[in-house]
Design an enzyme around this catalytic site. Structure first.
Site, PDB file in Angstrom:
ATOM      1  N   ARG B  51     -55.293  -9.204 -14.487  1.00  0.00           N
ATOM      2  CA  ARG B  51     -54.809  -8.291 -13.327  1.00  0.00           C
ATOM      3  C   ARG B  51     -53.281  -9.253 -13.135  1.00  0.00           C
ATOM      4  O   ARG B  51     -52.878  -8.820 -12.531  1.00  0.00           O
ATOM      5  CB  ARG B  51     -55.884  -8.695 -12.234  1.00  0.00           C
ATOM      6  CG  ARG B  51     -54.773  -8.129 -11.305  1.00  0.00           C
ATOM      7  CD  ARG B  51     -56.503  -7.538  -9.915  1.00  0.00           C
ATOM      8  NE  ARG B  51     -57.328  -7.669 -11.421  1.00  0.00           N
ATOM      9  CZ  ARG B  51     -58.382  -6.483 -11.153  1.00  0.00           C
ATOM     10  NH1 ARG B  51     -57.590  -5.314 -10.906  1.00  0.00           N
ATOM     11  NH2 ARG B  51     -59.011  -6.382 -12.446  1.00  0.00           N
ATOM     12  N   THR B  52     -53.343 -10.567 -12.765  1.00  0.00           N
ATOM     13  CA  THR B  52     -52.349 -11.242 -12.776  1.00  0.00           C
ATOM     14  C   THR B  52     -51.011 -11.737 -13.516  1.00  0.00           C
ATOM     15  O   THR B  52     -50.174 -11.223 -12.780  1.00  0.00           O
ATOM     16  CB  THR B  52     -52.862 -12.744 -12.143  1.00  0.00           C
ATOM     17  OG1 THR B  52     -54.027 -13.034 -11.532  1.00  0.00           O
ATOM     18  CG2 THR B  52     -51.851 -14.186 -11.382  1.00  0.00           C
ATOM     19  N   LYS B  80     -51.846 -27.024 -31.354  1.00  0.00           N
ATOM     20  CA  LYS B  80     -51.225 -28.328 -32.314  1.00  0.00           C
ATOM     21  C   LYS B  80     -51.775 -29.246 -31.928  1.00  0.00           C
ATOM     22  O   LYS B  80     -50.967 -30.055 -32.652  1.00  0.00           O
ATOM     23  CB  LYS B  80     -49.944 -27.332 -32.694  1.00  0.00           C
ATOM     24  CG  LYS B  80     -50.413 -26.030 -33.874  1.00  0.00           C
ATOM     25  CD  LYS B  80     -48.380 -25.581 -34.016  1.00  0.00           C
ATOM     26  CE  LYS B  80     -48.450 -25.317 -35.128  1.00  0.00           C
ATOM     27  NZ  LYS B  80     -47.117 -23.872 -34.752  1.00  0.00           N
ATOM     28  N   ARG B 101     -50.908 -19.835 -15.220  1.00  0.00           N
ATOM     29  CA  ARG B 101     -51.789 -20.409 -15.120  1.00  0.00           C
ATOM     30  C   ARG B 101     -52.619 -21.408 -16.266  1.00  0.00           C
ATOM     31  O   ARG B 101     -52.162 -21.185 -17.652  1.00  0.00           O
ATOM     32  CB  ARG B 101     -53.190 -18.978 -15.198  1.00  0.00           C
ATOM     33  CG  ARG B 101     -54.455 -19.440 -15.001  1.00  0.00           C
ATOM     34  CD  ARG B 101     -55.332 -17.931 -14.633  1.00  0.00           C
ATOM     35  NE  ARG B 101     -55.138 -17.412 -13.433  1.00  0.00           N
ATOM     36  CZ  ARG B 101     -55.859 -16.744 -12.905  1.00  0.00           C
ATOM     37  NH1 ARG B 101     -57.002 -16.378 -13.540  1.00  0.00           N
ATOM     38  NH2 ARG B 101     -55.205 -16.247 -11.033  1.00  0.00           N
ATOM     39  N   HIS B 129     -55.106 -20.408  -5.729  1.00  0.00           N
ATOM     40  CA  HIS B 129     -54.172 -19.652  -6.221  1.00  0.00           C
ATOM     41  C   HIS B 129     -53.121 -18.702  -5.106  1.00  0.00           C
ATOM     42  O   HIS B 129     -53.191 -17.847  -4.991  1.00  0.00           O
ATOM     43  CB  HIS B 129     -54.944 -18.606  -6.970  1.00  0.00           C
ATOM     44  CG  HIS B 129     -55.013 -16.564  -7.132  1.00  0.00           C
ATOM     45  ND1 HIS B 129     -53.235 -17.523  -8.172  1.00  0.00           N
ATOM     46  CD2 HIS B 129     -55.192 -15.893  -7.657  1.00  0.00           C
ATOM     47  CE1 HIS B 129     -53.487 -15.845  -8.793  1.00  0.00           C
ATOM     48  NE2 HIS B 129     -54.857 -15.394  -8.666  1.00  0.00           N
TER      49      HIS B 129
END
Lengths: 302, 302, 302
Positions: B51-52, B80, B101, B129
């Protein structure tokens, strides 16, 4: 270079390499272009590589192009049993240019034979990664003012490292002196040393950092990976020898610049990052301009 | 706000919040822009969030920008062994702005210290957020006509829910009354209640829905997750108490709107969806306009 | 077709099919367009499909549109327990059109009921894949000059193959003769044969390639998958019977063209690829133009 693929750094002559380097400088001055308007570029990553993929995606976007592709093979038709040949044929009917990374050596050359559009090799196993070499050359030219007569140190895994092999070949156009620093297990392969001999290029081999570092113009670091050693004890013996620390840079030349293809793990201590001789993050940025230059040249847009 | 990062909702003053809210309204009226022409935005999702990510991607596309990035860490160099610091340094040499995020609390602030370009925090673990908060504020302003003097109900997991914590802080600029409805295990933490006390803001706590819901202007629903309970039997006791059903909305105010950060599982019964007071899907749409406003403000394009 | 979804090939009339085919030809002549400027298209692939996704992404990019989406469900909110209904509602608040592939039959129709914007079904399980059918029709028209009165051979898995079922229905507008070649276990289902009977369309069934191939205008190959057989020995018996080899094309018509929805595994021998009658890679390319035509028609831009 128009409509030619870039599979190996040896596909480009000295003059063509210099053209790319000069064009990269122009794109750095003016990075936002519309040259790729109406072009679709496929970036096919059969194995993941964030840095290379993001660098190409940035270059394509800054040129105004559009991107299709995938970032790992699990979301490709390969999982349904499709051959590389069929995937390339299909995609070359969609896109104007294909950038591909694949774990198998020779896959880019093979793809080039099947493709209707040019291929840019973004790494085929241990074989070639020519756009990395071109961005390395651009970084060297930009920081040294020239590519000629430089003292290039290469450190770490010189046996398996495709970046050092390609850079060695490309720099050989420009009369360098090489110093190789590596554990015995990971020495520069004979084939490259014979080749340097045949070109009359001087090189020296060392198994650790020495005072001779004071002569370096370019220090090209690579990672020594444990999985390259048959005997874990051998790795334990050498693992700390090839770590660059800031204190080791004391008596080096002012123009020395430290390069690394990234990602690094611990082979460059983070205390080096603030040293003005550390250049690996700018080198990554240079990759965007070098790739813009390569793409625009191959598509005949400059 | 130009060239400033948005890591926490507390990075923006009341006036700046109102600017974003007003600008979001302008973008909703005229969502197709060319403000980001020639800009490359990185969206780095070290943990998945459809969604974000899709909301940011839509916002960037509607602003005419270009996107690079990844949708989960498995296709990043992290696999890595690259540090977050190196990834951010690299990407900040490619892009004009980074949206990220990351599962670790504090990672966005840390990234901001390393980045050459502004960072927008799209969620760092249980911490912050802030773009969710700004879209919540825009949704509240749009539906209530004001942000001032509202009666805000928050329901569900008030202990771990970062969205309710940030919304609580942001709304405190606007003289609200809060009602908190949650199981004992998931009550609003003391630190937030002390903070409300220090600001002279009234709040009430409940362990279930009550008649007092008739006073609500905003009902902010969140999910009660089983994994938050040490004792599964405790979860079984409360799991059905915090499910909103349409029948519970009978005596509520006309202006009541139900918000939810989504995705929902079962905490809002689907029979609520057709109720005009259900607003969570429009709220998601508002996220596009709020994020357009945030990006354009940070890049100094408005 | 404006603002209508394309869930099944039966959603489009004969006239609408012909319009799409004609428009695809126009886009092939002039593939770079700006018709989708300021449009955001969501491509939601709940199961991976490189070919279809890259084809749609190319079509959208060539039309000048912007793309949001995901290439497999693991990076969607579905992993957090969100329903398809909620995902579609959300995305239809972001994008102007949704292209979706989903493993469940009927999912595209269901999504269409929830969406605020048109849905293009890019494959819903064994059910429908109407854009494949439209590109098949475009390929047939382009190579045969007409869709009328053709002799269509379908080979392989005729029981489960959604592409052959949809093509059969669409071609039935155009007075074809069908020849079906398949193992007994994978024969064309009765429902389709009854339907052909009701339309007065002639068809023949065979269990292997025969001389009658000399009459074919179109040879539509599909894969016979081992997992379709209850008894592995039955598969072993038939697995080599349905492989097309170049030698089998000796006495075929000049206008014969071989189609395959791809990816192929071994059901068309690679020695066929160089035969001018092999058309499957061009067919894949035609998919870009057909999808451009479908998208532009549904968005009312032509």
């Amino acid at each position: 270079m128009k409509n030619r693929s870039l599979v190996s750094i040896n596909d480009f002559s000295k003059e063509e390499i210099l053209q790319i380097v000069d064009l990269a400088a122009k794109f750095e001055e003016n990075p936002n272009q519309e040259l790729l308007k109406n072009k679709v570029i496929a970036t096919l990553f059969f194995e993941p590589s964030t840095r290379t993929r993001l660098s190409f995606d940035t270059a394509i976007n800054r040129l105004g192009g559009r991107i299709i592709g995938f970032s790992d093979a699990s979301s490709s038709s390969t999982t349904k049993g499709e051959t590389l040949k069929d995937t390339i044929r299909m995609v070359s009917n969609y896109a104007d240019l294909i950038v591909m990374r694949h774990p198998l050596e020779g896959s880019a050359r093979y793809a080039d034979e099947e493709s209707r559009v040019p291929i840019i090799n973004a790494g085929d196993g241990a074989n070639q990664h020519p756009t990395q070499t071109l961005l390395d050359l651009y970084s060297i030219k930009k920081t040294q003012g020239t590519l000629e007569n430089l003292n290039i140190f290469m450190v770490g895994d010189l046996k398996y490292g495709r970046t050092v092999h390609s850079l060695l070949q490309a720099m050989s156009h420009f009369n360098p002196v090489f110093n190789f620093i590596s554990p015995d297990e990971l020495r520069m392969p004979d084939e490259y040393k014979f080749w340097l001999d045949s070109k009359g290029i001087t090189f020296y081999e060392h198994t650790e950092f020495t005072d001779i570092l004071s002569r370096a113009d370019i220090l090209y670091m690579t990672r020594v990976q444990q999985e390259r050693f048959a005997d874990p004890l051998e790795y334990e013996k050498v693992k700390n020898i090839y770590i660059l620390k800031n204190s080791m840079l004391k008596n080096t030349k002012d123009n020395l610049r430290i390069l690394h293809p990234l990602p690094r793990v611990n082979e460059i201590n983070t205390d080096v990052d603030a040293n003005p001789k550390a250049y690996y993050f700018q080198q990554a940025e240079n990759g965007v301009y070098a790739r813009m230059a390569i793409i625009a040249s191959i598509l005949g847009l400059v």
